[in-house]
Design an enzyme around this catalytic site. Structure first.
Site, PDB file in Angstrom:
ATOM      1  CD1 TRP A  49       3.587 -12.621  -5.427  1.00 50.29           C
ATOM      2  CD2 TRP A  49       5.670 -12.272  -6.137  1.00 50.29           C
ATOM      3  NE1 TRP A  49       4.281 -13.796  -5.288  1.00 50.29           N
ATOM      4  CE2 TRP A  49       5.566 -13.610  -5.720  1.00 50.29           C
ATOM      5  CE3 TRP A  49       6.889 -11.813  -6.629  1.00 50.29           C
ATOM      6  CZ2 TRP A  49       6.628 -14.517  -5.781  1.00 50.29           C
ATOM      7  CZ3 TRP A  49       7.956 -12.707  -6.686  1.00 50.29           C
ATOM      8  CH2 TRP A  49       7.815 -14.040  -6.275  1.00 50.29           C
ATOM      9  N   GLY A  58       6.560 -18.213   0.000  1.00 46.69           N
ATOM     10  CA  GLY A  58       7.902 -18.451   0.525  1.00 46.69           C
ATOM     11  C   GLY A  58       8.729 -17.189   0.474  1.00 46.69           C
ATOM     12  CB  SER A  93       9.867 -14.726  -3.173  1.00 43.52           C
ATOM     13  OG  SER A  93       8.531 -14.873  -2.724  1.00 43.52           O
ATOM     14  CB  ALA A 128       8.154  -8.568  -6.624  1.00 47.83           C
ATOM     15  CE  LYS A 154       5.824 -13.363   5.137  1.00 51.52           C
ATOM     16  NZ  LYS A 154       6.053 -12.215   4.239  1.00 51.52           N
ATOM     17  CB  SER A 196       9.825  -6.377   4.148  1.00 49.02           C
ATOM     18  OG  SER A 196       8.696  -6.526   4.981  1.00 49.02           O
ATOM     19  NE  ARG A 197       3.908  -2.529  -0.840  1.00 45.88           N
ATOM     20  CZ  ARG A 197       2.837  -2.466  -1.618  1.00 45.88           C
ATOM     21  NH1 ARG A 197       1.650  -2.768  -1.099  1.00 45.88           N
ATOM     22  NH2 ARG A 197       2.932  -2.140  -2.886  1.00 45.88           N
ATOM     23  CG  ASN A 198       4.581  -6.686   6.441  1.00 45.69           C
ATOM     24  OD1 ASN A 198       3.461  -6.437   6.862  1.00 45.69           O
ATOM     25  ND2 ASN A 198       4.779  -7.436   5.358  1.00 45.69           N
ATOM     26  CD  GLU A 215      -1.980  -8.529   3.040  1.00 39.56           C
ATOM     27  OE1 GLU A 215      -2.767  -8.567   4.012  1.00 39.56           O
ATOM     28  OE2 GLU A 215      -2.355  -8.643   1.860  1.00 39.56           O
TER      29      GLU A 215
END
Length: 336
Positions: free
Chosen positions: A11, A135, A137, A139, A190, A253-255, A280
């Site tokens: 990012w 928001g 997004s 990277a 989220k 998304s890592r999550n 996170e």
């Protein structure tokens, strides 16, 4: 507008490219020599963006004193590092700067929101304001200039306008927001819902399930966020449902990725043993769980994510238990 981006990760590099595209004087400071060298010499950051060329106007520095004459400092590091990075900045600040926060989560010990963490370290004499640039997004898409919208959220509207104008261009549209509490809670919470989305996909559930999760996850986001002082309408925007959708549906998304592996193995044990990335949502699930319990806020999805991550509950059993809760009338403040 001289800007320094702290962090040479995905990012940080993506936002530095946005600024360079906008003809802003931008330097990335980081502690990974390999990444910085790649950016400086090859105009790439292959670790995060294979075969993607970066704007050659991006400069790099391995010394933090580069922030001395900056007008704006962008913090693009994990939440766990925000406090220590701010302390590292202090000796080099001799004038007011805008601090742009991009982290989405809570302090690892105090559970404070990121804007409060920054204000607790940087004195008013050196801090114009904190603006959270947050928001929906990824990277990986911004760096190849895919159309994206995010929000500059601040208690200081003038600085929010400055950030909005500095970052906006043909592919990145920045809106403004004033609801710091709601926005920061939305983009943090989220991540935990996205872990659940990955888990359900890993188990083998499909689009119907994901739609249910996002909808009821939003209900929990609204319930918790408004109880903490956020505004209902905030969760209908980019830092609420917007970020929820993109994080729950994207392989970037890592999550989601972490949840997917947990779902596939029907156990979080392997995740804890092998994970080396910052996810996170894992920490956020614990924070939200604890705060919800303390304040008596019903959060069934977060509760199940917490039980899977921290108490060894099988994801399949969690999904079963969610579906077999007492039947209710649908309402944003009721649960799945």
């Amino acid at each position: 507008m001289k800007t320094v981006v702290i962090g040479s990760g995905s990012w940080g590099s993506g936002l530095a490219q946005v600024l360079a595209d906008n003809h802003v004087d931008v330097t990335i400071y980081g502690n990974c020599t390999e990444e910085l060298q790649d950016i400086a010499e090859n105009h790439r950051n292959e670790k995060f963006f294979p075969n993607v060329d970066l704007n050659p106007a991006i400069k790099v520095s391995t010394t933090i004193d580069v922030v001395k004459d900056a007008d704006m400092i962008v913090l693009s590091v994990p939440t766990i590092a925000i406090e220590s990075v701010c302390r590292d900045l202090l000796p080099y600040l001799d004038h007011k700067v805008i601090i742009v926060n991009t982290s989405k989560g809570f302090h690892p010990v105090t559970n404070e929101r990121m804007s409060n963490v920054i204000r607790s370290v940087i004195p008013e004499q050196y801090l114009s304001s904190v603006v959270s640039l947050i928001g929906p997004s990824h990277a990986e898409e911004v760096v190849i200039r895919m159309l994206t919208t995010i929000c500059a959220v601040s208690l200081n509207e003038a600085d929010a306008i400055t950030v909005q104008n500095t970052f906006s261009n043909a592919y990145l549209r920045v809106y403004r927001g004033k609801d710091e509490i709601g926005s920061e809670i939305g983009v943090a919470l989220k991540n935990a819902i996205a872990v659940a989305s990955g888990v359900l996909s890993g188990i083998g559930y499909g689009d119907n399930t994901k739609a249910a999760l996002i909808t009821r996850g939003l209900a929990e986001m609204i319930r918790f966020g408004t109880a903490m002082g956020g505004k209902l309408e905030t969760f209908m925007g980019l830092t609420g449902i917007g970020d929820l959708i993109v994080t729950c549906t994207s392989v970037h998304s890592r999550n989601f990725q972490a949840g997917y592996e947990i779902g596939r193995s029907n156990d979080a044990k392997a995740f804890w043993e092998n994970n080396t990335k910052t996810v996170e949502g894992v920490r956020t699930a614990q924070v939200i769980h604890d705060l919800a319990k303390e304040k008596g806020i019903e959060m069934p999805i977060i509760e199940e994510v917490y039980q899977v991550l921290y108490h060894g509950k099988e994801p399949r059993q969690s999904a079963y238990d969610l579906m077999h809760r007492e039947l209710k009338e649908e309402h944003p403040y009721h649960s799945m």
